[in-house]
Design a protein around this motif. Structure first.
Motif, mmCIF file in Angstrom:
data_model
loop_
_atom_site.group_PDB
_atom_site.id
_atom_site.type_symbol
_atom_site.label_atom_id
_atom_site.label_comp_id
_atom_site.label_asym_id
_atom_site.label_seq_id
_atom_site.Cartn_x
_atom_site.Cartn_y
_atom_site.Cartn_z
ATOM 1 N N GLU A 133 0.815 -1.227 0.000
ATOM 2 C CA GLU A 133 0.000 0.000 0.000
ATOM 3 C C GLU A 133 0.840 1.265 0.000
ATOM 4 N N TYR A 134 2.009 1.200 -0.643
ATOM 5 C CA TYR A 134 2.803 2.414 -0.870
ATOM 6 C C TYR A 134 2.314 2.985 -2.196
ATOM 7 N N LYS A 135 1.662 4.128 -2.142
ATOM 8 C CA LYS A 135 1.145 4.694 -3.399
ATOM 9 C C LYS A 135 2.269 5.374 -4.168
ATOM 10 N N ASN A 136 2.949 6.289 -3.485
ATOM 11 C CA ASN A 136 4.043 7.032 -4.111
ATOM 12 C C ASN A 136 5.283 6.945 -3.252
ATOM 13 N N PRO A 137 6.443 7.160 -3.878
ATOM 14 C CA PRO A 137 7.652 7.157 -3.054
ATOM 15 C C PRO A 137 7.671 8.357 -2.102
ATOM 16 N N ILE A 161 12.606 10.829 0.546
ATOM 17 C CA ILE A 161 13.953 10.197 0.537
ATOM 18 C C ILE A 161 14.003 9.107 -0.533
ATOM 19 N N GLN A 162 12.887 8.403 -0.712
ATOM 20 C CA GLN A 162 12.861 7.348 -1.740
ATOM 21 C C GLN A 162 12.961 7.957 -3.145
ATOM 22 N N MET A 163 12.287 9.097 -3.348
ATOM 23 C CA MET A 163 12.311 9.759 -4.667
ATOM 24 C C MET A 163 13.735 10.027 -5.136
ATOM 25 N N THR A 210 12.905 10.572 11.071
ATOM 26 C CA THR A 210 12.443 9.271 11.550
ATOM 27 C C THR A 210 11.093 8.944 10.883
ATOM 28 N N GLY A 211 10.923 7.702 10.542
ATOM 29 C CA GLY A 211 9.640 7.252 9.984
ATOM 30 C C GLY A 211 9.359 7.726 8.571
ATOM 31 N N SER A 212 10.410 8.125 7.841
ATOM 32 C CA SER A 212 10.161 8.667 6.499
ATOM 33 C C SER A 212 10.419 7.656 5.384
ATOM 34 N N GLY A 213 10.599 6.397 5.748
ATOM 35 C CA GLY A 213 10.726 5.357 4.716
ATOM 36 C C GLY A 213 12.139 5.115 4.217
ATOM 37 N N LYS A 214 13.117 5.261 5.096
ATOM 38 C CA LYS A 214 14.502 5.067 4.649
ATOM 39 C C LYS A 214 14.790 3.594 4.336
ATOM 40 N N THR A 215 14.137 2.684 5.054
ATOM 41 C CA THR A 215 14.429 1.257 4.818
ATOM 42 C C THR A 215 14.116 0.893 3.359
ATOM 43 N N ALA A 216 12.921 1.272 2.907
ATOM 44 C CA ALA A 216 12.572 0.952 1.516
ATOM 45 C C ALA A 216 13.433 1.755 0.547
ATOM 46 N N ARG A 230 16.222 3.333 18.140
ATOM 47 C CA ARG A 230 16.549 3.555 16.740
ATOM 48 C C ARG A 230 15.891 2.555 15.799
ATOM 49 N N GLY A 231 15.233 3.104 14.805
ATOM 50 C CA GLY A 231 14.804 2.304 13.662
ATOM 51 C C GLY A 231 13.554 1.468 13.834
ATOM 52 N N ILE A 232 13.203 1.122 15.067
ATOM 53 C CA ILE A 232 12.089 0.192 15.238
ATOM 54 C C ILE A 232 10.777 0.845 14.798
ATOM 55 N N ASP A 233 10.070 0.132 13.940
ATOM 56 C CA ASP A 233 8.856 0.680 13.332
ATOM 57 C C ASP A 233 7.624 -0.004 13.910
ATOM 58 N N PHE A 234 7.107 0.569 15.008
ATOM 59 C CA PHE A 234 5.813 0.121 15.521
ATOM 60 C C PHE A 234 4.811 1.055 14.864
ATOM 61 N N GLY A 258 10.966 9.645 17.715
ATOM 62 C CA GLY A 258 10.671 9.222 16.338
ATOM 63 C C GLY A 258 9.966 7.879 16.247
ATOM 64 N N ARG A 259 9.724 7.209 17.398
ATOM 65 C CA ARG A 259 8.949 5.954 17.349
ATOM 66 C C ARG A 259 7.466 6.267 17.181
ATOM 67 N N THR A 260 7.102 7.545 17.316
ATOM 68 C CA THR A 260 5.714 7.932 17.027
ATOM 69 C C THR A 260 5.744 8.929 15.865
ATOM 70 N N GLY A 261 4.566 9.290 15.385
ATOM 71 C CA GLY A 261 4.485 10.274 14.295
ATOM 72 C C GLY A 261 5.203 9.800 13.047
ATOM 73 N N ARG A 262 5.059 8.505 12.734
ATOM 74 C CA ARG A 262 5.793 7.953 11.602
ATOM 75 C C ARG A 262 4.993 8.004 10.315
ATOM 76 N N ASN A 263 5.724 8.235 9.258
ATOM 77 C CA ASN A 263 5.150 8.191 7.920
ATOM 78 C C ASN A 263 3.882 9.051 7.783
ATOM 79 N N GLY A 264 3.976 10.274 8.269
ATOM 80 C CA GLY A 264 2.882 11.232 8.095
ATOM 81 C C GLY A 264 1.805 11.162 9.165
HETATM 82 N N1 LIG Z 1 6.328 4.995 -0.011
HETATM 83 C C1 LIG Z 1 5.712 4.692 1.105
HETATM 84 N N2 LIG Z 1 4.396 4.915 1.257
HETATM 85 C C2 LIG Z 1 3.751 4.616 2.412
HETATM 86 N N3 LIG Z 1 4.360 4.083 3.494
HETATM 87 C C3 LIG Z 1 5.675 3.850 3.411
HETATM 88 C C4 LIG Z 1 6.421 4.129 2.232
HETATM 89 N N4 LIG Z 1 7.698 3.779 2.458
HETATM 90 C C5 LIG Z 1 7.753 3.293 3.708
HETATM 91 N N5 LIG Z 1 6.559 3.327 4.295
HETATM 92 C C6 LIG Z 1 6.202 2.911 5.680
HETATM 93 O O1 LIG Z 1 6.648 3.966 6.548
HETATM 94 C C7 LIG Z 1 7.023 3.440 7.819
HETATM 95 C C8 LIG Z 1 8.367 4.002 8.250
HETATM 96 O O2 LIG Z 1 9.383 3.510 7.408
HETATM 97 P P1 LIG Z 1 10.844 3.166 7.941
HETATM 98 O O3 LIG Z 1 10.772 2.270 9.124
HETATM 99 O O4 LIG Z 1 11.644 2.724 6.788
HETATM 100 O O5 LIG Z 1 11.302 4.618 8.436
HETATM 101 P P2 LIG Z 1 12.752 5.174 8.695
HETATM 102 O O6 LIG Z 1 12.888 6.408 7.914
HETATM 103 O O7 LIG Z 1 13.764 4.099 8.480
HETATM 104 O O8 LIG Z 1 12.662 5.557 10.240
HETATM 105 P P3 LIG Z 1 13.787 5.541 11.398
HETATM 106 O O9 LIG Z 1 14.652 6.719 11.182
HETATM 107 O O10 LIG Z 1 13.012 5.638 12.648
HETATM 108 O O11 LIG Z 1 14.531 4.255 11.255
HETATM 109 C C9 LIG Z 1 7.018 1.933 7.672
HETATM 110 O O12 LIG Z 1 5.868 1.424 8.297
HETATM 111 C C10 LIG Z 1 6.955 1.689 6.174
HETATM 112 O O13 LIG Z 1 6.283 0.500 5.855
#
Ligand SMILES: Nc1ncnc2c1ncn2[C@@H]1O[C@H](COP(=O)(O)OP(=O)(O)OP(=O)(O)O)[C@@H](O)[C@H]1O
Length: 512
Positions: A100-104, A107-109, A127-133, A387-391, A414-420
């Motif tokens: 369910e990632y609609k757009n990058p 950071i992904q862009m 934090t929570g901005s999708g760096k893993t993907a 660090r990094g844990i995505d709840f 940064g463990r809260t307020g993730r991904n918008g």
């Molecule tokens: N393009 C996207 N659209 C919607 N959700 C996304 C997208 N990319 C990643 N996510 C979701 O956003 C959440 C945060 O991603 P992620 O754990 O990679 O953040 P992070 O930037 O690594 O954070 P931190 O700095 O805390 O490690 C995850 O639940 C992930 O599935």
């Protein structure tokens, strides 16, 4: 040899750490395909070229993307624009869609096209901005197809086992349908690798590990890393700290492939650490999203004065009465305090769990699972989990104990307020924490929160004090509702009971 270059100012002075680098990108004539349209070169059509460059600049400005480096590729606005081999791209697009990632994300862009061009990348984003993907997707695309005879092809390093487990899950999810050989390096998997190595080459497309595990693999099991094509450090600034940097050094020394691609990501990067990171990267593309070294803007940050240590439990009760926004993650400064706070809250009838270094791997995994499924509402933890844990649904972070640095604060909240999503962070501070208040107040201001002027004007802690705080957290009184007098009474009572029991035993023995 990497040298530790961290100085004291680096560790605390977030406010003095503003970058003065020019944020003009060096986007030039290559790969001008943003918005899906092929653009002519500067020579062919100077006007179209200039317009295109303006579009890119506007896009980056709008999304707060800053880039540095030679010939930085244009950002992509849709995953479909990723340039990769058809078969792996279609698998990835399907998996991205089912995530369910609609757009990058921003950071992904920018990071994805750079990694796809096999460039070294330094990515700094909240934090929570999708760096893993942002690194997992292009790494999988670069690998293209599983290989059976290429040794270890890529490595991802993370500072904690919990984070490595999570990253492993992400790689598995994103590559589902393509049989990549992905290993989460553990004691067990390392010994399997070692026994395989006796008869054949150890082949893995991706190995995800903590640095020490990987160093053991190289030194004790003699597994070569000379074929590694890509290496990514997640939470890179942490991995450049004392204790890890020597291991990172060993890993890089073992990765002798001349075309090795290096990637580093984190939400925080202080100047000294960044210099160290940049010294390892070759002609990197650096991407920074938003305000550097600030909390995510979606977090409502609050400081709460509690007077002395005893005031914290009172403040906790107050928060409970106000209505805790569950699920809650609560940070304390060490494992003993995690245990103490656990006992206090468990008697209050809260579904509470605790995770710290004294718990077994199984216990830690279970409590994480329970927190994810909602069986545990309040999870007490140490910086192990910062660090990094995505709840996904954490609504509130409470810093029960004041963090030891601004960097720790940024990761904890940064463990809260993730991904918008919106989140709330409350930080308790006592009279003795006041001296470090300004550093946190500055992070809050950088993140766009309202901070009273008096906090920002407070005297800064001295270098010696800050150094001390980083080395060791302050001594704090036990977390207990029972007073010292009551405890003594209880203790005496217990002693008396024990004494009576023993007396009874002796009497019984005599009778017999
Ligand atoms: N393009 C996207 N659209 C919607 N959700 C996304 C997208 N990319 C990643 N996510 C979701 O956003 C959440 C945060 O991603 P992620 O754990 O990679 O953040 P992070 O930037 O690594 O954070 P931190 O700095 O805390 O490690 C995850 O639940 C992930 O599935």
């Amino acid at each position: 040899m990497l040298k530790l270059m961290l100085n004291e100012e680096d560790n605390q002075n977030i406010e003095e750490n503003d970058d003065d680098e020019d944020d003009d990108s060096d986007a030039e004539e290559e790969n001008l395909t943003v918005f899906g349209t092929a653009i002519t070169t500067k020579e062919e059509n100077p006007e179209a070229f200039a317009n295109h460059n303006d579009d890119i600049k506007h896009l980056r400005k709008r999304l707060n993307i800053a880039v540095w480096g030679t010939v930085v590729p244009d950002p992509i606005v849709e995953f479909a624009q990723m340039k990769a081999a058809k078969s792996i791209k279609s698998v990835l697009l399907t998996n991205i869609e089912s995530s369910e990632y609609k757009n990058p994300t921003a950071i992904q862009m920018q990071a994805i096209p750079a990694i796809l061009q096999k460039r070294d990348v330094l990515g700094i984003a909240p934090t929570g901005s999708g760096k893993t993907a942002a690194f997992a997707i292009p790494m999988l695309l670069n690998l293209e197809t599983p290989q059976q005879d290429h040794g270890i092809r890529s490595i991802v390093l993370a500072p904690t086992r919990e984070l490595a487990v999570q990253i492993h899950g992400e790689f598995q999810r994103l590559s589902s349908g393509k049989k990549f050989h992905i290993s989460l390096l553990s004691k067990a998997s390392a010994s399997t690798m070692a026994s395989h190595a006796k008869t054949c080459t150890v082949n893995y497309d991706i190995v995800i590990a903590t640095p020490l595990r990987l160093v053991h693999l190289i030194s004790e099991q003699s597994i070569p890393l000379d074929k590694v094509e890509m290496i990514c450090l997640d939470e890179a600034d942490r991995l450049f700290e004392m204790g890890f940097v020597e291991q990172i050094d060993e890993v890089f020394a073992a990765c002798t492939n001349p075309s090795l691609q290096r990637m580093m990501f984190s939400a925080t990067m202080l100047q000294g650490v960044e210099e160290m990171a940049q010294s390892v990267l070759k002609d990197p593309v650096k991407v920074a999203i938003g305000v550097k070294n600030a909390g995510a803007i979606t977090i409502n940050q609050r400081l709460m004065f509690v007077g002395k240590e005893e005031g914290k439990l009172v403040a906790m009760k107050q928060l409970i009465q106000e209505g805790l926004k569950l699920p809650v993650l609560m940070f304390v400064q060490n494992k003993d305090r995690a245990k103490e706070l656990y006992h206090e809250l468990v008697y209050d009838g809260i579904n509470v769990g605790a995770i710290h270094a004294d718990r077994t791997k199984e216990q830690r995994d279970k409590v994480i699972k329970d927190f994810r499924t909602g069986a545990v509402w309040v999870l007490i933890c140490t910086d192990l989990m910062s660090r990094g844990i995505d709840f996904k649904g954490v609504n509130m972070v409470i810093n029960y104990d004041f963090p030891q640095s601004a960097v720790s604060y940024i990761h904890r909240i940064g463990r809260t307020g993730r991904n918008g999503r919106k989140g709330e962070a409350v930080t308790f501070f006592t009279e003795s924490d006041m001296i470090y208040l300004r550093t946190i107040a500055n992070v809050m201001k950088l993140s766009g929160c309202d901070v009273p002027d008096w906090m920002l004007a407070m005297k800064k802690a001295s270098v010696r004090q800050r150094k001390q705080l980083l080395k060791a957290p302050p001594k704090r009184h036990r977390i207990e509702t029972v007073s010292g007098y009551d405890l003594k009474k209880a203790h005496n009572h217990k002693l008396m009971k024990k004494h009576n029991a023993e007396k009874k035993k002796v009497a019984k023995h005599d009778e017999e």
